[in-house]
Scaffold this active site. Structure first.
Site, PDB file in Angstrom:
ATOM      1  CG  HIS A  98      -0.115   0.352   2.669  1.00  0.00           C
ATOM      2  ND1 HIS A  98       0.312  -1.421   3.355  1.00  0.00           N
ATOM      3  CD2 HIS A  98       0.302   0.265   3.344  1.00  0.00           C
ATOM      4  CE1 HIS A  98       0.792  -0.976   3.865  1.00  0.00           C
ATOM      5  NE2 HIS A  98       1.058  -0.083   4.376  1.00  0.00           N
ATOM      6  CG  HIS A 100       0.797   5.924   4.320  1.00  0.00           C
ATOM      7  ND1 HIS A 100      -0.166   5.490   4.999  1.00  0.00           N
ATOM      8  CD2 HIS A 100       1.239   4.570   3.912  1.00  0.00           C
ATOM      9  CE1 HIS A 100       0.115   4.203   6.374  1.00  0.00           C
ATOM     10  NE2 HIS A 100       1.237   3.595   5.251  1.00  0.00           N
TER      11      HIS A 100
END
Ligand code: 5GP
Length: 138
Positions: A98, A100
């Site tokens: 992932h 951010h």
């Protein structure tokens, strides 16, 4: 054992989803380090950047840019950080790839402290480090 993000993808736990397609999903980070803090996540649970196929990564970063523009506009942000932690030593806590997106505002307190080691390095040290990377690329 499914990652917490796979559980979000499979709608087994709630989240605030803002974007989804075949390869990636994006939802608000539960902590909201700043208002609008969003995670862009691969649908396949690759653990870190070393595992993500190049085509998926290209697509993910196109989505990161699109969402960054939307978040910047929606929250009238003044700046924006992208953050991707890989492995525990780098602060990764969820082992499902992932990125951010962290919009920034005036006087907002988010600390990313990078120490400046310039004063302890000579030109040979830079040359040696650059050569190590160049050698590893081939
Ligand atoms: P990392 O530390 O791996 O870079 O980031 C993991 C992020 O996932 C953290 O910022 C954390 O707040 C977020 N997170 C962990 N569990 C959940 C959850 O159940 N829902 C959402 N929306 N975010 C989560």
């Amino acid at each position: 054992m499914k990652t917490i993000f796979s559980q979000i993808i499979d709608r087994e736990i709630p989240s605030s989803i803002v974007y989804e397609d075949d390869l990636v999903i994006a939802f608000l980070d539960i902590t909201q380090a700043t208002p609008g803090h969003t995670l862009v996540v691969t649908k396949v649970p690759y653990q870190n950047i070393f595992e993500v196929p190049e085509e998926t990564l290209k697509h993910l970063f196109a989505v990161v840019q699109k969402l960054s523009k939307a978040i910047f506009k929606a929250f009238d942000a003044k700046g924006l950080n992208l953050l991707n932690n890989n492995m525990p030593e780098a602060g990764q806590t969820v082992f499902h790839y992932h990125v951010h997106i962290i919009p920034r505002y005036e006087k907002e307190e988010v600390t990313f402290k990078l120490t400046n080691h310039m004063s302890t390095l000579n030109s040979d040290a830079y040359k040696k480090r650059a050569a190590m990377i160049i050698a590893a690329l081939s």
